[in-house]
Design an enzyme around this catalytic site. Structure first.
Site, PDB file in Angstrom:
ATOM      1  CD  GLN A  88      -2.622  -1.257   2.587  1.00 56.75           C
ATOM      2  OE1 GLN A  88      -2.388  -0.483   3.510  1.00 56.75           O
ATOM      3  NE2 GLN A  88      -3.501  -2.247   2.702  1.00 56.75           N
ATOM      4  CG  HIS A 150      -2.762  -0.428   7.889  1.00 54.17           C
ATOM      5  ND1 HIS A 150      -3.356  -0.981   8.993  1.00 54.17           N
ATOM      6  CD2 HIS A 150      -3.435  -0.932   6.817  1.00 54.17           C
ATOM      7  CE1 HIS A 150      -4.339  -1.779   8.603  1.00 54.17           C
ATOM      8  NE2 HIS A 150      -4.394  -1.763   7.276  1.00 54.17           N
ATOM      9  CD  GLU A 253     -13.535   5.486  14.293  1.00 54.66           C
ATOM     10  OE1 GLU A 253     -13.688   4.590  15.143  1.00 54.66           O
ATOM     11  OE2 GLU A 253     -12.778   6.475  14.470  1.00 54.66           O
ATOM     12  CE1 TYR A 263     -11.003  12.194  17.111  1.00 55.71           C
ATOM     13  CE2 TYR A 263      -8.718  12.456  17.753  1.00 55.71           C
ATOM     14  CZ  TYR A 263      -9.949  13.001  17.441  1.00 55.71           C
ATOM     15  OH  TYR A 263     -10.115  14.371  17.472  1.00 55.71           O
ATOM     16  CE1 TYR A 274     -10.535  -6.424   6.859  1.00 51.85           C
ATOM     17  CE2 TYR A 274      -8.563  -6.324   8.198  1.00 51.85           C
ATOM     18  CZ  TYR A 274      -9.457  -5.717   7.341  1.00 51.85           C
ATOM     19  OH  TYR A 274      -9.284  -4.402   6.982  1.00 51.85           O
TER      20      TYR A 274
END
Length: 379
Positions: A88, A150, A253, A263, A274
């Protein structure tokens, strides 16, 4: 239309506890997507320059110049090495300096290192024609990780000319760092994983950051408990910072980002693992800031914009959140500071970025080997 459940919360209220479902979103009408440029290789971000041209990052490590509606065939040169086999990761967001017209400084985030040891980094360079000069890496995650999950990472200039940068939590189990699941470091103030950091234009921690006096905290941290923020925007009317971030299976979110805020991830979340069970049994906690919107199933949030243009008067002040998985944009309708409802703009391709151009038009980057830049115009 894909079915989903969105959870809505009113404006900046005290802890409201677990949110309640709002129902499905109808389709927005009166618009169409018009192609601007084709043939982009997994484009990630677009930013406009004062002369009306724009720069587009391609995740495989190329920076492209768009001028007069045409893409220059040769990429901008001078980028530092980008990890192109980091899943990613790659070349990610970019943000011209607020004084770009005078100093020509450009900031960008990228994955650096190798597939086995990589991190999210911030670099700065001076754009000179089609070349970047005086390139320096200003900031990097203090810890390297393995794998390609990520990285974050969005950039946002604040009115005080400090720069926000989101950093992902490092990845899903079984990825670990120093013997602990890496995602748990989102709650560790000694780590940059799962954080929004606030930096000066030279990549340092401002003296008024919320944790600069905390002996065990990284001084750059602005907020924490994030999984993977990939959209961030400043409300020009209120000064609020909005961000949308990926949950796991469900639990995406939309949040208002405040200095020092926790958060919740992964201790307080609506996400499911998952492989089945909830990531956490807690959906709200007194020391955690509740999300404003939670999407389940996950839409895979991407770019985020606030519309202030004139072509769609009814859209003014609304948020537009990209969706990779559902191949669409969600219009989040606002009323007196609260999210009052949602509509869907079906794009039919993975949406990577949503930005408003200086002329007020919404633009969309689609994530594909032959990606596009689209603009949203009245139908």
């Amino acid at each position: 239309m894909l079915a989903f459940t969105a959870l809505l919360l009113g404006p900046c209220s005290p802890q409201a506890g677990p949110l309640t479902p709002s129902g499905e979103a109808p389709a927005a009408t009166g618009w169409r997507a018009e192609p601007v440029v084709d043939g982009l290789a997994h484009p990630w971000a677009i930013a406009w320059l004062p002369d009306g041209s724009a720069l587009i990052t391609e995740r495989p490590g190329r920076l492209r110049l768009l001028r007069n509606g045409r893409l220059d065939p040769a990429p901008i040169t001078g980028l530092p090495p980008v990890c192109t086999d980091c899943g990613q990761g790659g070349l990610l967001d970019l943000a011209p300096h607020p004084d770009f017209a005078q100093n020509r400084l450009l900031y960008w985030t990228f994955a650096e290192g190798t597939a086995d040891a990589n991190r999210t980094a911030l670099a700065r360079g001076r754009l000179d024609g089609r070349q970047l000069r005086d390139v320096v890496v200003l900031f990097r995650n203090a810890d390297a990780k393995s794998g390609g999950q990520h990285f974050g990472s969005r950039l946002l200039w604040l009115p005080d000319r400090t720069l926000l940068m989101s950093i992902g939590d490092g990845g899903n189990p079984p990825i670990s760092l120093n013997g602990v699941p890496i995602r748990t470091l989102a709650q560790d103030l000694g780590s940059h994983f799962g954080k929004v950091v606030r930096l000066t234009e030279d990549g340092r921690a401002p003296a008024d950051n919320p944790f600069v006096d905390h002996p065990d905290a990284r001084p750059e941290i602005y907020s924490y408990g994030h999984r993977n923020i990939q959209g961030m925007v400043l409300d020009p009317q209120t000064g609020e910072v909005w961000a949308n971030e990926h949950g796991a299976r469900g639990g995406d979110e939309l949040n208002r980002i405040v200095a020092g805020g926790n958060y919740g991830w992964p201790e307080v979340t609506y996400s499911m693992e998952y492989w089945g069970p909830p990531v956490s049994d807690a959906r709200s906690r007194p020391d955690v800031i509740d999300p404003v919107v939670v999407w389940t199933p996950s839409k895979a949030p991407s770019g985020l914009a606030i519309y202030t243009g004139t072509a769609f008067p009814a859209w003014q002040g609304d948020l537009f959140s990209g969706a990779l998985k559902f191949r669409q944009i969600r219009r989040l309708q606002r009323h007196q500071g609260a999210i009052a409802g949602e509509q869907t703009l079906d794009i039919g391709q993975r949406v990577r970025d949503v930005r408003q151009a200086p002329d007020g038009e919404l633009h969309v980057l689609t994530d594909a080997a032959q990606g596009q830049l689209l603009r949203i115009v009245p139908d």
